[in-house]
Design a protein around this motif. Structure first.
Motif, PDB file in Angstrom:
ATOM      1  N   GLY A  42       0.637   6.900  -2.807  1.00  0.00           N
ATOM      2  CA  GLY A  42      -0.059   5.906  -1.978  1.00  0.00           C
ATOM      3  C   GLY A  42      -1.312   6.449  -1.314  1.00  0.00           C
ATOM      4  O   GLY A  42      -1.869   5.799  -0.435  1.00  0.00           O
ATOM      5  N   MET A  43      -1.742   7.633  -1.725  1.00  0.00           N
ATOM      6  CA  MET A  43      -2.887   8.256  -1.053  1.00  0.00           C
ATOM      7  C   MET A  43      -4.173   8.040  -1.829  1.00  0.00           C
ATOM      8  O   MET A  43      -4.484   8.776  -2.769  1.00  0.00           O
ATOM      9  N   GLY A  44      -4.898   7.023  -1.422  1.00  0.00           N
ATOM     10  CA  GLY A  44      -6.163   6.741  -2.075  1.00  0.00           C
ATOM     11  C   GLY A  44      -6.547   5.290  -1.908  1.00  0.00           C
ATOM     12  O   GLY A  44      -5.741   4.462  -1.458  1.00  0.00           O
ATOM     13  N   SER A  45      -7.769   4.991  -2.288  1.00  0.00           N
ATOM     14  CA  SER A  45      -8.284   3.637  -2.115  1.00  0.00           C
ATOM     15  C   SER A  45      -8.938   3.147  -3.403  1.00  0.00           C
ATOM     16  O   SER A  45      -9.753   2.235  -3.380  1.00  0.00           O
ATOM     17  N   SER A  68      -4.049   1.866  -2.478  1.00  0.00           N
ATOM     18  CA  SER A  68      -3.420   2.537  -3.598  1.00  0.00           C
ATOM     19  C   SER A  68      -2.773   1.590  -4.622  1.00  0.00           C
ATOM     20  O   SER A  68      -2.678   1.937  -5.807  1.00  0.00           O
ATOM     21  N   THR A  89       0.062   1.259   3.935  1.00  0.00           N
ATOM     22  CA  THR A  89       0.127   2.253   5.004  1.00  0.00           C
ATOM     23  C   THR A  89      -1.172   2.239   5.796  1.00  0.00           C
ATOM     24  O   THR A  89      -1.211   2.529   6.982  1.00  0.00           O
ATOM     25  N   GLY A  90      -2.251   1.900   5.078  1.00  0.00           N
ATOM     26  CA  GLY A  90      -3.565   1.828   5.733  1.00  0.00           C
ATOM     27  C   GLY A  90      -4.446   0.803   5.036  1.00  0.00           C
ATOM     28  O   GLY A  90      -5.661   0.801   5.220  1.00  0.00           O
ATOM     29  N   GLY A  91      -3.835  -0.025   4.196  1.00  0.00           N
ATOM     30  CA  GLY A  91      -4.620  -1.062   3.513  1.00  0.00           C
ATOM     31  C   GLY A  91      -4.306  -1.206   2.038  1.00  0.00           C
ATOM     32  O   GLY A  91      -4.932  -1.995   1.335  1.00  0.00           O
ATOM     33  N   SER A  92      -3.320  -0.463   1.561  1.00  0.00           N
ATOM     34  CA  SER A  92      -3.053  -0.393   0.117  1.00  0.00           C
ATOM     35  C   SER A  92      -2.658  -1.686  -0.563  1.00  0.00           C
ATOM     36  O   SER A  92      -2.652  -1.755  -1.783  1.00  0.00           O
ATOM     37  N   TYR A 120       5.458   7.457   2.823  1.00  0.00           N
ATOM     38  CA  TYR A 120       4.179   8.161   2.924  1.00  0.00           C
ATOM     39  C   TYR A 120       3.992   8.559   4.387  1.00  0.00           C
ATOM     40  O   TYR A 120       4.133   9.723   4.747  1.00  0.00           O
ATOM     41  N   TYR A 229      -6.360   7.347  12.107  1.00  0.00           N
ATOM     42  CA  TYR A 229      -5.486   7.153  10.938  1.00  0.00           C
ATOM     43  C   TYR A 229      -5.461   8.391  10.053  1.00  0.00           C
ATOM     44  O   TYR A 229      -4.385   8.818   9.600  1.00  0.00           O
ATOM     45  N   TYR A 230      -6.634   8.972   9.798  1.00  0.00           N
ATOM     46  CA  TYR A 230      -6.678  10.117   8.876  1.00  0.00           C
ATOM     47  C   TYR A 230      -6.211  11.436   9.513  1.00  0.00           C
ATOM     48  O   TYR A 230      -6.284  12.487   8.907  1.00  0.00           O
ATOM     49  N   ARG A 279      -4.178  16.263   1.796  1.00  0.00           N
ATOM     50  CA  ARG A 279      -3.515  15.585   2.926  1.00  0.00           C
ATOM     51  C   ARG A 279      -2.430  16.468   3.543  1.00  0.00           C
ATOM     52  O   ARG A 279      -2.259  16.506   4.753  1.00  0.00           O
ATOM     53  N   ASP A 346     -11.654   2.406   4.006  1.00  0.00           N
ATOM     54  CA  ASP A 346     -10.503   1.836   4.715  1.00  0.00           C
ATOM     55  C   ASP A 346     -10.827   1.398   6.141  1.00  0.00           C
ATOM     56  O   ASP A 346      -9.935   1.072   6.921  1.00  0.00           O
TER      57      ASP A 346
HETATM   58  N1  GLN Z   1      -6.307   4.337   1.473  1.00  0.00           N
HETATM   59  C1  GLN Z   1      -5.416   4.699   2.510  1.00  0.00           C
HETATM   60  C2  GLN Z   1      -4.952   6.124   2.312  1.00  0.00           C
HETATM   61  O1  GLN Z   1      -5.342   6.725   1.387  1.00  0.00           O
HETATM   62  C3  GLN Z   1      -4.255   3.755   2.597  1.00  0.00           C
HETATM   63  C4  GLN Z   1      -3.293   3.912   1.492  1.00  0.00           C
HETATM   64  C5  GLN Z   1      -2.037   3.107   1.681  1.00  0.00           C
HETATM   65  O2  GLN Z   1      -2.027   2.099   2.391  1.00  0.00           O
HETATM   66  N2  GLN Z   1      -0.973   3.592   1.077  1.00  0.00           N
HETATM   67  O3  GLN Z   1      -4.216   6.651   3.082  1.00  0.00           O
END
Ligand code: GLN
Length: 409
Positions: A42-45, A68, A89-92, A120, A229-230, A279, A346
């Motif tokens: 789930g890590m990425g946009s 993601s 988790t942050g917009g996936s 995640y 968030y990051y 990460r 994000d």
């Molecule tokens: N793009 C964000 C991230 O890389 C959100 C990913 C998500 O929601 N899993 O953490």
């Protein structure tokens, strides 16, 4: 079913049990056809962090699918499936939905069970759903929502009937009469692409036409959401991903001659992709003695401030609004060498996770490069059904622009 989280480290992992949300869908005769592609854990946009390669955007093979949950979004946008799930988790769920011209819905934190979902960042993770219509979102939510004793974060409440909210008498003419909608000033101005700015203006006009009252709202600390968030997401991920060490979870490497420590290092070294390693490193750093207060502790304080600002804003408006992303899908490879640029995509979505409120990306027609863009609506905690109502009102008024299937595949 083989469940890899798009990681090499789980490339042969078949879990011994299913997820509550999937079981509840299957109980109502849903047919699960596939697992879709995603950015590793789930890590990425963009979907480019998948160990299996990236899905491309439904509208252009040169552009990213988003992430993601890009694979889910493309499957729904192209009509392969009417519904898909992802974790947000942050917009996936919202971001790939926006990039592919469909609806992406992340309910309030705790509304859907996460039992059986790979973790995640546990204080942010929430299951979300993608579809081409508000009716399908509502149906899926009716089936999946409700307390699950197997997930301690699953909320206990009188689950509202999402479908019922759609037939609410006051809304049956798809009007938004009496609804007060706040545009988040900090997210609606500079920094958005030209096409996105005109989509914001167009949405504003449509909402007014539908009878909504539209006002501007300022959330001054939202500009720190991405930094907060990051730090928080990688910190939690560094802990959650500790289990993939080749002992119980993870494709074990170096088991012949080496000791346990070496085997764990080899397993993690070979199994995780570069973004996941980045990460884990930044997350462990932010949590380490001496840096904890300066980074992780500070990020938590900022999270609190943003939550307070949201609570205050919701005293005066029913829903908040911003674009889902500052521009439509970017080109494949465009941000591969610049993780910070990738994280900035994000900027509009992470606050909902930090605060725990529900958010929905609703298609807002085409923006730059003839690619779709989405508008993000946010509702107060446990008022998720308002978002389905907004989607319904907009979809009946947007015509061709709204439907990704207006394109012939
Ligand atoms: N793009 C964000 C991230 O890389 C959100 C990913 C998500 O929601 N899993 O953490």
């Amino acid at each position: 079913v083989l469940t890899t989280a798009a990681s090499k480290i789980l490339n042969n992992f078949v879990p011994p049990y299913s997820a509550t949300v999937v079981e509840r869908l299957e109980l109502q005769d849903a047919i699960v056809i596939a697992k879709a592609n995603l950015d590793e854990f789930g890590m990425g946009s963009s979907n480019e962090n998948s160990a299996f390669g990236a899905a491309s955007n439904a509208w252009s093979t040169e552009h990213v699918a988003g992430g993601s949950s890009g694979g889910s979004a493309v499957a729904v946008a192209t009509g392969v499936a009417p519904l898909a799930l992802g974790t947000d988790t942050g917009g996936s769920v919202r971001q790939p939905a926006a990039y592919n011209g469909i609806i992406g819905f992340k309910p309030t934190y705790g509304r859907l069970s996460r039992f059986g979902v790979i973790a995640y960042a546990s204080s942010l993770d929430q299951v979300g759903v993608m579809a081409r219509s508000s009716e399908d979102i509502a149906l899926a939510m009716d089936v999946m929502a409700g307390h699950d004793p197997q997930d301690s974060t699953s909320v206990v409440d009188d689950t509202p009937q999402f479908s019922a909210a759609l037939t609410d008498a006051s809304l049956n003419d798809a009007s938004l009469q009496g609804m007060k909608i706040g545009f988040i000033e900090e997210l609606c101005g500079d920094g958005n692409s030209e096409g996105t700015i005109s989509a914001i203006e167009k949405t504003k006009a449509q909402l007014k036409e539908l009878g909504a009252e539209v006002v501007n709202v300022s959330l001054p600390n939202i500009k720190y959401a991405i930094s907060s968030y990051y730090l928080i997401a990688p910190a939690e991920a560094s802990s959650n991903l500790a289990r993939y060490d080749g002992m119980i979870y993870g494709n074990r490497q170096g088991e012949d001659a080496l000791g346990q420590a070496e085997s764990m290092m080899l397993t993690r070294g070979e199994g995780f992709g570069p973004e996941v390693k980045r990460r884990i490193l930044t997350g462990s750093y932010a949590l380490s003695a001496g840096y904890y207060d300066a980074y992780y502790g500070k990020a938590l304080k900022v999270r609190r401030l943003i939550a307070d600002e949201f609570a205050k804003a919701f005293e005066t408006v029913d829903v908040l609004l911003s674009p889902t992303t500052p521009s439509p899908a970017f080109k494949m490879g465009e941000k591969s060498d610049d993780p910070l640029a990738a994280y900035l995509v994000d900027i509009d979505t992470v606050a909902a996770n930090l605060v725990g409120v529900g958010g929905m990306s609703i298609p807002a027609g085409k923006a730059d490069d003839d690619l779709p863009c989405g508008m993000q609506f946010l509702a107060p905690v446990m008022k998720d059904e308002r978002l389905v109502q907004v989607a319904q009102a907009l979809q009946s008024n947007m015509g061709e622009d709204f439907s990704p299937l207006a394109k012939t595949w």
